[in-house]
Design an enzyme around this catalytic site. Structure first.
Site, short mmCIF file in Angstrom:
data_model
loop_
_atom_site.label_atom_id
_atom_site.label_comp_id
_atom_site.label_asym_id
_atom_site.label_seq_id
_atom_site.Cartn_x
_atom_site.Cartn_y
_atom_site.Cartn_z
N HIS A 179 -26.14 14.76 4.70
CA HIS A 179 -25.18 13.92 3.97
C HIS A 179 -25.71 12.49 3.91
O HIS A 179 -25.18 11.57 4.54
CB HIS A 179 -23.80 13.97 4.64
N LYS B 254 -32.43 5.65 1.30
CA LYS B 254 -32.31 7.11 1.48
C LYS B 254 -33.64 7.70 1.94
O LYS B 254 -33.69 8.53 2.86
CB LYS B 254 -31.87 7.77 0.17
N ASP C 110 -10.60 -3.60 -19.41
CA ASP C 110 -10.81 -4.52 -20.52
C ASP C 110 -9.49 -4.73 -21.25
O ASP C 110 -8.99 -3.84 -21.93
CB ASP C 110 -11.87 -3.95 -21.46
N THR D 169 -26.09 9.76 1.32
CA THR D 169 -25.61 9.39 -0.01
C THR D 169 -25.69 7.88 -0.20
O THR D 169 -25.96 7.13 0.74
CB THR D 169 -24.15 9.82 -0.20
N SER D 170 -25.44 7.44 -1.43
CA SER D 170 -25.41 6.00 -1.69
C SER D 170 -24.37 5.31 -0.82
O SER D 170 -24.59 4.21 -0.31
CB SER D 170 -25.10 5.75 -3.17
N HIS E 120 0.82 -1.21 0.00
CA HIS E 120 0.00 0.00 0.00
C HIS E 120 0.86 1.26 0.00
O HIS E 120 0.42 2.33 -0.46
CB HIS E 120 -0.93 -0.01 1.22
#
Length: 453
Positions: A266, A254, A394, A268-269, A165
Protein backbone atom coordinates in the site's frame (compact mmCIF):
# COMPACT_ATOMS: atom_id res chain seq x y z
CA UNK A 1 -9.78 43.81 8.66
CA UNK A 2 -13.12 43.50 6.89
CA UNK A 3 -15.97 46.02 7.06
CA UNK A 4 -19.52 44.73 6.68
CA UNK A 5 -21.45 45.80 3.60
CA UNK A 6 -24.52 43.68 4.29
CA UNK A 7 -25.53 40.99 6.74
CA UNK A 8 -28.53 38.88 5.80
CA UNK A 9 -30.29 35.56 6.27
CA UNK A 10 -30.78 33.46 3.15
CA UNK A 11 -33.70 31.03 3.18
CA UNK A 12 -34.25 28.11 0.80
CA UNK A 13 -36.08 29.13 -2.36
CA UNK A 14 -39.89 28.93 -2.68
CA UNK A 15 -41.11 25.41 -3.30
CA UNK A 16 -38.74 23.87 -0.77
CA UNK A 17 -39.99 21.28 1.69
CA UNK A 18 -41.53 22.81 4.81
CA UNK A 19 -39.54 20.64 7.21
CA UNK A 20 -36.89 17.94 7.32
CA UNK A 21 -35.51 16.05 10.31
CA UNK A 22 -32.49 13.76 10.14
CA UNK A 23 -31.51 11.62 13.12
CA UNK A 24 -27.78 11.66 13.81
CA UNK A 25 -26.00 8.37 13.17
CA UNK A 26 -22.98 7.00 15.02
CA UNK A 27 -20.84 8.59 12.30
CA UNK A 28 -22.25 12.00 13.29
CA UNK A 29 -22.16 11.66 17.08
CA UNK A 30 -18.37 11.56 17.20
CA UNK A 31 -18.18 15.13 15.84
CA UNK A 32 -20.44 16.78 18.42
CA UNK A 33 -17.50 18.06 20.47
CA UNK A 34 -15.25 18.83 17.50
CA UNK A 35 -14.15 22.34 16.60
CA UNK A 36 -15.94 24.02 13.71
CA UNK A 37 -14.65 23.57 10.19
CA UNK A 38 -13.44 26.72 8.42
CA UNK A 39 -12.41 27.03 4.80
CA UNK A 40 -11.77 30.00 2.52
CA UNK A 41 -11.78 30.07 -1.27
CA UNK A 42 -10.01 33.02 -2.91
CA UNK A 43 -10.90 34.10 -6.46
CA UNK A 44 -9.10 36.62 -8.65
CA UNK A 45 -11.75 39.03 -9.89
CA UNK A 46 -10.82 42.69 -10.50
CA UNK A 47 -14.17 44.35 -9.81
CA UNK A 48 -15.22 47.52 -8.02
CA UNK A 49 -17.46 47.86 -4.99
CA UNK A 50 -20.45 49.09 -7.09
CA UNK A 51 -20.18 46.03 -9.34
CA UNK A 52 -19.88 43.78 -6.29
CA UNK A 53 -22.98 45.28 -4.69
CA UNK A 54 -25.09 45.47 -7.84
CA UNK A 55 -24.22 42.14 -9.50
CA UNK A 56 -22.24 39.72 -7.33
CA UNK A 57 -24.26 40.01 -4.12
CA UNK A 58 -27.74 39.56 -5.69
CA UNK A 59 -26.70 36.59 -7.84
CA UNK A 60 -24.92 34.87 -4.95
CA UNK A 61 -27.96 35.25 -2.70
CA UNK A 62 -30.32 33.93 -5.38
CA UNK A 63 -28.16 30.94 -6.24
CA UNK A 64 -27.54 30.13 -2.57
CA UNK A 65 -31.27 30.18 -1.90
CA UNK A 66 -31.81 27.77 -4.77
CA UNK A 67 -28.98 25.50 -3.58
CA UNK A 68 -30.45 25.35 -0.09
CA UNK A 69 -33.65 23.93 -1.57
CA UNK A 70 -31.59 20.78 -2.12
CA UNK A 71 -29.46 21.13 1.03
CA UNK A 72 -32.15 21.99 3.58
CA UNK A 73 -30.30 20.69 6.68
CA UNK A 74 -27.58 23.29 6.15
CA UNK A 75 -30.19 26.00 6.64
CA UNK A 76 -31.40 24.29 9.80
CA UNK A 77 -29.94 23.50 13.20
CA UNK A 78 -28.53 20.67 15.23
CA UNK A 79 -31.11 20.09 17.97
CA UNK A 80 -29.56 18.70 21.15
CA UNK A 81 -31.79 17.61 24.06
CA UNK A 82 -31.01 19.81 27.07
CA UNK A 83 -31.15 16.85 29.45
CA UNK A 84 -29.19 14.58 27.08
CA UNK A 85 -31.96 12.00 27.35
CA UNK A 86 -32.28 11.43 23.62
CA UNK A 87 -30.29 11.57 20.43
CA UNK A 88 -29.55 14.93 18.79
CA UNK A 89 -30.87 15.47 15.29
CA UNK A 90 -30.56 17.83 12.35
CA UNK A 91 -33.77 19.80 12.08
CA UNK A 92 -35.02 22.17 9.39
CA UNK A 93 -38.34 24.01 9.52
CA UNK A 94 -39.72 26.74 7.33
CA UNK A 95 -38.11 30.04 8.23
CA UNK A 96 -34.70 28.59 9.05
CA UNK A 97 -31.86 30.23 7.14
CA UNK A 98 -28.13 30.60 6.63
CA UNK A 99 -26.35 33.69 7.92
CA UNK A 100 -24.41 35.41 5.15
CA UNK A 101 -22.08 38.39 5.56
CA UNK A 102 -20.92 40.47 2.61
CA UNK A 103 -17.87 42.53 3.47
CA UNK A 104 -15.00 44.54 2.04
CA UNK A 105 -11.32 44.54 2.93
CA UNK A 106 -8.26 46.57 2.03
CA UNK A 107 -5.85 43.80 3.01
CA UNK A 108 -3.25 42.72 0.46
CA UNK A 109 -5.01 40.05 -1.61
CA UNK A 110 -1.76 38.74 -3.09
CA UNK A 111 -0.32 38.30 0.40
CA UNK A 112 -3.29 36.21 1.48
CA UNK A 113 -3.09 33.88 -1.53
CA UNK A 114 0.66 33.39 -1.17
CA UNK A 115 2.46 30.19 -0.27
CA UNK A 116 4.99 31.77 2.09
CA UNK A 117 4.40 31.89 5.89
CA UNK A 118 1.52 34.26 6.69
CA UNK A 119 0.04 35.25 10.04
CA UNK A 120 -2.84 32.91 10.90
CA UNK A 121 -4.77 35.72 12.58
CA UNK A 122 -5.13 37.56 9.27
CA UNK A 123 -7.44 34.88 7.89
CA UNK A 124 -10.03 35.03 10.65
CA UNK A 125 -11.33 38.32 9.24
CA UNK A 126 -12.74 36.34 6.31
CA UNK A 127 -14.51 33.39 7.95
CA UNK A 128 -17.72 33.94 9.93
CA UNK A 129 -18.64 32.66 13.35
CA UNK A 130 -21.76 30.58 13.72
CA UNK A 131 -24.61 32.34 15.49
CA UNK A 132 -25.18 31.63 19.17
CA UNK A 133 -27.41 28.64 19.94
CA UNK A 134 -30.97 29.28 21.04
CA UNK A 135 -33.14 27.51 23.57
CA UNK A 136 -36.35 25.86 22.40
CA UNK A 137 -38.71 23.57 24.33
CA UNK A 138 -36.54 20.70 25.56
CA UNK A 139 -33.66 21.34 23.17
CA UNK A 140 -30.90 23.72 22.28
CA UNK A 141 -30.75 24.71 18.62
CA UNK A 142 -27.39 25.55 17.08
CA UNK A 143 -26.91 26.63 13.45
CA UNK A 144 -24.62 24.47 11.35
CA UNK A 145 -23.49 26.80 8.55
CA UNK A 146 -22.46 30.42 8.08
CA UNK A 147 -20.91 32.12 5.04
CA UNK A 148 -18.90 35.29 4.48
CA UNK A 149 -18.13 36.81 1.08
CA UNK A 150 -15.44 39.49 1.05
CA UNK A 151 -14.50 41.90 -1.71
CA UNK A 152 -10.90 43.00 -2.20
CA UNK A 153 -11.60 45.92 -4.57
CA UNK A 154 -10.04 45.49 -8.02
CA UNK A 155 -8.28 42.32 -6.92
CA UNK A 156 -10.60 39.52 -5.93
CA UNK A 157 -13.24 37.88 -3.77
CA UNK A 158 -13.06 35.36 -0.95
CA UNK A 159 -15.82 33.05 0.23
CA UNK A 160 -15.43 31.78 3.77
CA UNK A 161 -17.41 28.83 5.11
CA UNK A 162 -17.86 27.83 8.75
CA UNK A 163 -19.77 24.63 9.43
CA UNK A 164 -20.43 22.28 12.30
CA UNK A 165 -18.85 18.93 11.38
CA UNK A 166 -21.91 17.13 12.76
CA UNK A 167 -23.84 18.32 9.69
CA UNK A 168 -21.63 16.53 7.23
CA UNK A 169 -18.13 15.45 6.28
CA UNK A 170 -15.90 16.94 3.62
CA UNK A 171 -17.63 15.05 0.82
CA UNK A 172 -20.99 16.55 1.83
CA UNK A 173 -19.75 20.12 2.26
CA UNK A 174 -17.70 20.09 -0.95
CA UNK A 175 -20.72 18.88 -2.93
CA UNK A 176 -22.77 21.72 -1.44
CA UNK A 177 -20.14 24.33 -2.38
CA UNK A 178 -19.77 22.97 -5.90
CA UNK A 179 -23.56 22.80 -6.35
CA UNK A 180 -23.83 26.44 -5.30
CA UNK A 181 -21.01 27.36 -7.68
CA UNK A 182 -22.71 25.60 -10.60
CA UNK A 183 -26.06 27.25 -10.00
CA UNK A 184 -24.41 30.65 -9.67
CA UNK A 185 -22.35 30.16 -12.83
CA UNK A 186 -25.31 29.07 -14.94
CA UNK A 187 -27.83 31.61 -13.68
CA UNK A 188 -29.83 29.23 -11.52
CA UNK A 189 -30.46 26.71 -14.30
CA UNK A 190 -31.02 23.52 -12.32
CA UNK A 191 -30.41 21.25 -15.30
CA UNK A 192 -26.69 21.81 -14.75
CA UNK A 193 -26.95 20.23 -11.31
CA UNK A 194 -25.78 16.66 -11.93
CA UNK A 195 -27.10 13.79 -9.82
CA UNK A 196 -23.84 13.65 -7.87
CA UNK A 197 -24.79 16.98 -6.30
CA UNK A 198 -28.33 15.95 -5.28
CA UNK A 199 -28.12 14.81 -1.62
CA UNK A 200 -29.32 11.39 -0.53
CA UNK A 201 -31.03 11.71 2.87
CA UNK A 202 -32.24 8.22 3.84
CA UNK A 203 -30.44 7.47 7.11
CA UNK A 204 -31.82 3.93 7.24
CA UNK A 205 -29.00 2.81 4.94
CA UNK A 206 -26.59 3.13 7.88
CA UNK A 207 -26.70 -0.37 9.35
CA UNK A 208 -26.21 -0.85 13.09
CA UNK A 209 -26.62 -4.55 13.94
CA UNK A 210 -24.29 -4.29 16.94
CA UNK A 211 -25.79 -1.25 18.67
CA UNK A 212 -22.78 0.93 17.90
CA UNK A 213 -24.96 4.05 17.86
CA UNK A 214 -26.02 3.62 21.48
CA UNK A 215 -22.48 2.71 22.60
CA UNK A 216 -20.91 5.77 20.99
CA UNK A 217 -23.70 8.06 22.20
CA UNK A 218 -23.26 6.83 25.78
CA UNK A 219 -19.53 7.39 25.48
CA UNK A 220 -20.01 10.90 24.08
CA UNK A 221 -22.33 11.83 26.96
CA UNK A 222 -19.41 11.37 29.36
CA UNK A 223 -17.82 14.39 27.72
CA UNK A 224 -20.90 16.59 27.55
CA UNK A 225 -19.21 19.15 29.80
CA UNK A 226 -16.69 19.65 26.97
CA UNK A 227 -19.31 20.12 24.27
CA UNK A 228 -19.74 23.77 23.50
CA UNK A 229 -22.63 24.50 21.21
CA UNK A 230 -21.28 28.06 20.92
CA UNK A 231 -18.72 28.80 18.22
CA UNK A 232 -15.83 30.27 20.20
CA UNK A 233 -12.65 31.14 18.30
CA UNK A 234 -9.28 32.39 19.54
CA UNK A 235 -6.84 32.64 16.62
CA UNK A 236 -3.48 31.14 17.62
CA UNK A 237 -0.11 32.83 17.34
CA UNK A 238 1.08 30.83 14.36
CA UNK A 239 1.90 31.20 10.68
CA UNK A 240 0.33 29.39 7.74
CA UNK A 241 2.41 27.91 4.94
CA UNK A 242 1.56 26.07 1.72
CA UNK A 243 3.78 23.46 0.09
CA UNK A 244 3.46 21.71 -3.27
CA UNK A 245 4.68 18.20 -3.88
CA UNK A 246 4.71 17.37 -7.58
CA UNK A 247 3.60 14.17 -9.25
CA UNK A 248 7.23 13.69 -10.31
CA UNK A 249 8.47 13.95 -6.71
CA UNK A 250 5.70 11.66 -5.48
CA UNK A 251 6.87 9.07 -7.99
CA UNK A 252 10.42 9.37 -6.68
CA UNK A 253 9.22 8.93 -3.09
CA UNK A 254 7.32 5.78 -4.07
CA UNK A 255 10.38 4.37 -5.83
CA UNK A 256 12.55 5.15 -2.81
CA UNK A 257 10.22 3.21 -0.52
CA UNK A 258 9.80 0.24 -2.86
CA UNK A 259 13.57 0.01 -3.31
CA UNK A 260 13.94 -0.34 0.44
CA UNK A 261 10.74 -2.34 1.07
CA UNK A 262 9.84 -4.13 -2.19
CA UNK A 263 7.11 -6.21 -0.53
CA UNK A 264 5.03 -3.26 0.69
CA UNK A 265 1.58 -3.34 -0.93
CA UNK A 266 0.00 0.00 0.00
CA UNK A 267 2.42 2.62 -1.31
CA UNK A 268 0.23 5.42 -2.66
CA UNK A 269 0.46 9.15 -3.30
CA UNK A 270 -1.41 9.68 -0.03
CA UNK A 271 0.82 7.45 2.09
CA UNK A 272 4.15 8.76 0.81
CA UNK A 273 3.05 12.40 1.01
CA UNK A 274 1.72 12.08 4.55
CA UNK A 275 4.75 10.05 5.64
CA UNK A 276 7.12 12.65 4.22
CA UNK A 277 5.31 15.49 6.00
CA UNK A 278 5.15 13.48 9.25
CA UNK A 279 8.90 12.83 9.33
CA UNK A 280 9.73 16.45 8.43
CA UNK A 281 7.43 17.59 11.26
CA UNK A 282 9.17 15.29 13.74
CA UNK A 283 12.64 16.41 12.69
CA UNK A 284 11.68 20.10 12.78
CA UNK A 285 10.84 19.91 16.47
CA UNK A 286 14.51 20.19 17.40
CA UNK A 287 14.45 23.80 16.16
CA UNK A 288 12.00 24.78 18.91
CA UNK A 289 14.56 24.10 21.64
CA UNK A 290 12.08 21.99 23.61
CA UNK A 291 13.19 18.78 25.27
CA UNK A 292 12.43 15.75 23.10
CA UNK A 293 11.55 12.32 24.46
CA UNK A 294 13.07 9.94 21.91
CA UNK A 295 11.11 7.01 23.30
CA UNK A 296 7.85 8.93 23.40
CA UNK A 297 5.07 7.79 21.09
CA UNK A 298 4.13 9.78 17.99
CA UNK A 299 0.77 9.42 16.26
CA UNK A 300 -0.60 9.94 12.76
CA UNK A 301 -4.34 10.03 12.20
CA UNK A 302 -6.55 10.37 9.16
CA UNK A 303 -10.25 9.93 8.48
CA UNK A 304 -11.38 8.12 5.35
CA UNK A 305 -14.71 8.10 3.53
CA UNK A 306 -16.28 4.68 4.08
CA UNK A 307 -19.37 5.05 1.86
CA UNK A 308 -18.00 2.44 -0.53
CA UNK A 309 -17.07 -0.01 2.23
CA UNK A 310 -20.64 -0.98 3.04
CA UNK A 311 -22.40 -3.88 1.34
CA UNK A 312 -24.26 -2.58 -0.54
CA UNK A 313 -22.28 0.69 -0.75
CA UNK A 314 -23.84 3.93 0.43
CA UNK A 315 -24.68 6.32 -2.41
CA UNK A 316 -21.75 8.70 -3.10
CA UNK A 317 -24.20 11.57 -2.53
CA UNK A 318 -25.18 10.35 0.97
CA UNK A 319 -25.62 13.52 3.08
CA UNK A 320 -23.91 13.45 6.46
CA UNK A 321 -20.78 11.92 7.92
CA UNK A 322 -19.39 8.59 6.79
CA UNK A 323 -15.82 8.63 8.05
CA UNK A 324 -13.71 6.15 9.96
CA UNK A 325 -10.37 6.88 11.54
CA UNK A 326 -7.03 5.21 10.90
CA UNK A 327 -4.15 5.64 13.33
CA UNK A 328 -0.45 4.86 12.97
CA UNK A 329 1.93 5.09 15.91
CA UNK A 330 5.61 4.62 16.66
CA UNK A 331 8.43 6.04 18.77
CA UNK A 332 9.87 9.49 18.07
CA UNK A 333 13.34 8.07 17.51
CA UNK A 334 12.02 5.75 14.78
CA UNK A 335 10.71 8.67 12.73
CA UNK A 336 13.68 10.95 13.36
CA UNK A 337 16.22 8.38 12.13
CA UNK A 338 17.51 7.68 8.62
CA UNK A 339 14.78 5.12 7.98
CA UNK A 340 12.05 7.35 9.41
CA UNK A 341 10.34 8.06 6.10
CA UNK A 342 10.21 4.39 5.09
CA UNK A 343 8.92 3.40 8.52
CA UNK A 344 6.21 6.08 8.32
CA UNK A 345 5.05 4.91 4.87
CA UNK A 346 4.85 1.33 6.09
CA UNK A 347 2.90 2.23 9.24
CA UNK A 348 0.41 4.52 7.51
CA UNK A 349 -0.07 2.13 4.61
CA UNK A 350 -0.63 -0.85 6.88
CA UNK A 351 -3.12 1.04 9.08
CA UNK A 352 -5.19 1.80 5.99
CA UNK A 353 -4.69 -1.47 4.09
CA UNK A 354 -5.88 -3.80 6.82
CA UNK A 355 -9.16 -1.91 7.32
CA UNK A 356 -9.98 -0.31 3.98
CA UNK A 357 -12.49 -3.00 2.93
CA UNK A 358 -13.53 -4.27 6.34
CA UNK A 359 -17.26 -3.65 6.80
CA UNK A 360 -17.30 -5.83 9.92
CA UNK A 361 -14.72 -3.56 11.55
CA UNK A 362 -16.89 -0.53 10.79
CA UNK A 363 -20.07 -2.12 12.11
CA UNK A 364 -18.29 -3.22 15.30
CA UNK A 365 -17.45 0.40 16.16
CA UNK A 366 -13.80 -0.51 16.71
CA UNK A 367 -12.72 2.50 14.64
CA UNK A 368 -14.13 4.76 17.37
CA UNK A 369 -11.67 3.27 19.84
CA UNK A 370 -8.68 3.96 17.59
CA UNK A 371 -8.23 7.36 19.19
CA UNK A 372 -8.53 6.22 22.81
CA UNK A 373 -4.78 6.04 23.38
CA UNK A 374 -3.74 8.87 21.08
CA UNK A 375 -1.87 11.77 22.68
CA UNK A 376 -3.35 14.68 20.73
CA UNK A 377 -0.37 16.90 21.46
CA UNK A 378 1.96 14.34 19.84
CA UNK A 379 -0.15 13.73 16.76
CA UNK A 380 -0.36 14.80 13.15
CA UNK A 381 -3.82 14.63 11.59
CA UNK A 382 -5.07 15.24 8.06
CA UNK A 383 -7.86 17.59 6.96
CA UNK A 384 -9.23 17.39 3.46
CA UNK A 385 -8.53 14.91 0.71
CA UNK A 386 -7.21 15.01 -2.86
CA UNK A 387 -10.45 13.25 -3.81
CA UNK A 388 -12.48 16.32 -2.80
CA UNK A 389 -11.80 19.01 -5.37
CA UNK A 390 -12.77 22.47 -4.15
CA UNK A 391 -10.60 23.96 -6.88
CA UNK A 392 -13.39 22.85 -9.24
CA UNK A 393 -15.82 25.28 -7.56
CA UNK A 394 -16.25 27.84 -10.35
CA UNK A 395 -18.91 30.45 -9.56
CA UNK A 396 -18.50 31.96 -13.02
CA UNK A 397 -15.26 33.75 -12.18
CA UNK A 398 -12.90 30.89 -13.01
CA UNK A 399 -11.27 28.38 -10.68
CA UNK A 400 -10.24 29.48 -7.18
CA UNK A 401 -6.80 31.00 -6.91
CA UNK A 402 -6.22 29.55 -3.44
CA UNK A 403 -7.86 27.30 -0.87
CA UNK A 404 -7.14 27.71 2.84
CA UNK A 405 -8.21 25.27 5.57
CA UNK A 406 -8.38 27.73 8.45
CA UNK A 407 -9.47 25.03 10.91
CA UNK A 408 -6.05 23.35 10.91
CA UNK A 409 -4.99 26.07 13.36
CA UNK A 410 -6.14 24.08 16.40
CA UNK A 411 -3.73 23.90 19.34
CA UNK A 412 -4.30 20.27 20.39
CA UNK A 413 -1.75 18.92 17.94
CA UNK A 414 -0.64 19.54 14.38
CA UNK A 415 -2.98 19.23 11.41
CA UNK A 416 -2.09 19.30 7.76
CA UNK A 417 -4.51 20.05 4.96
CA UNK A 418 -4.24 17.99 1.80
CA UNK A 419 -5.85 18.75 -1.54
CA UNK A 420 -5.33 18.60 -5.25
CA UNK A 421 -3.09 21.29 -6.63
CA UNK A 422 -4.96 23.91 -8.63
CA UNK A 423 -2.35 24.02 -11.38
CA UNK A 424 -1.31 20.49 -12.24
CA UNK A 425 -3.03 17.11 -12.22
CA UNK A 426 -1.24 14.73 -9.89
CA UNK A 427 0.44 17.42 -7.80
CA UNK A 428 -0.70 17.77 -4.19
CA UNK A 429 -1.07 20.88 -2.04
CA UNK A 430 -0.17 20.74 1.64
CA UNK A 431 -1.17 23.34 4.21
CA UNK A 432 0.34 23.69 7.68
CA UNK A 433 -0.11 26.00 10.66
CA UNK A 434 2.93 26.13 12.96
CA UNK A 435 4.95 28.48 15.10
CA UNK A 436 7.22 30.65 12.97
CA UNK A 437 10.35 28.87 14.21
CA UNK A 438 8.90 25.43 13.55
CA UNK A 439 7.60 26.49 10.12
CA UNK A 440 11.01 27.74 9.02
CA UNK A 441 12.64 24.50 10.17
CA UNK A 442 9.97 22.39 8.48
CA UNK A 443 10.25 24.33 5.20
CA UNK A 444 14.02 23.87 5.13
CA UNK A 445 13.74 20.11 5.71
CA UNK A 446 10.86 19.67 3.27
CA UNK A 447 12.70 21.48 0.47
CA UNK A 448 16.09 19.92 1.24
CA UNK A 449 14.72 16.39 1.24
CA UNK A 450 12.86 16.83 -2.05
CA UNK A 451 15.96 18.28 -3.72
CA UNK A 452 17.93 15.11 -3.01
CA UNK A 453 15.41 12.66 -4.46
Amino acid sequence: MASVIEQCQVVPSPGSATELTLPLTYFDHVWLAFHRMRRILFYKLPISRPDFVQTIIPTLKDSLSLTLKYYLPLAGNVACPQDWSGYPELRYVTGNSVSVIFSESDMDFNYLIGYHPRNTKDFYHFVPQLAEPKDAPGVQLAPVLAIQVTLFPNHGISIGFTNHHVAGDGATIVKFVRAWALLNKFGGDEQFLANEFIPFYDRSVIKDPNGVGMSIWNEMKKYKHMMKMSDVVTPPDKVRGTFIITRHDIGKLKNLVLTRRPKLTHVTSFTVTCAYVWTCIIKSEAATGEEIDENGMEFFGCAADCRAQFNPPLPPSYFGNALVGYVARTRQVDLAGKEGFTIAVELIGEAIRKRMKDEEWILSGSWFKEYDKVDAKRSLSVAGSPKLDLYAADFGWGRPEKLEFVSIDNDDGISMSLSKSKDSDGDLEIGLSLSKTRMNAFAAMFTHGISFL
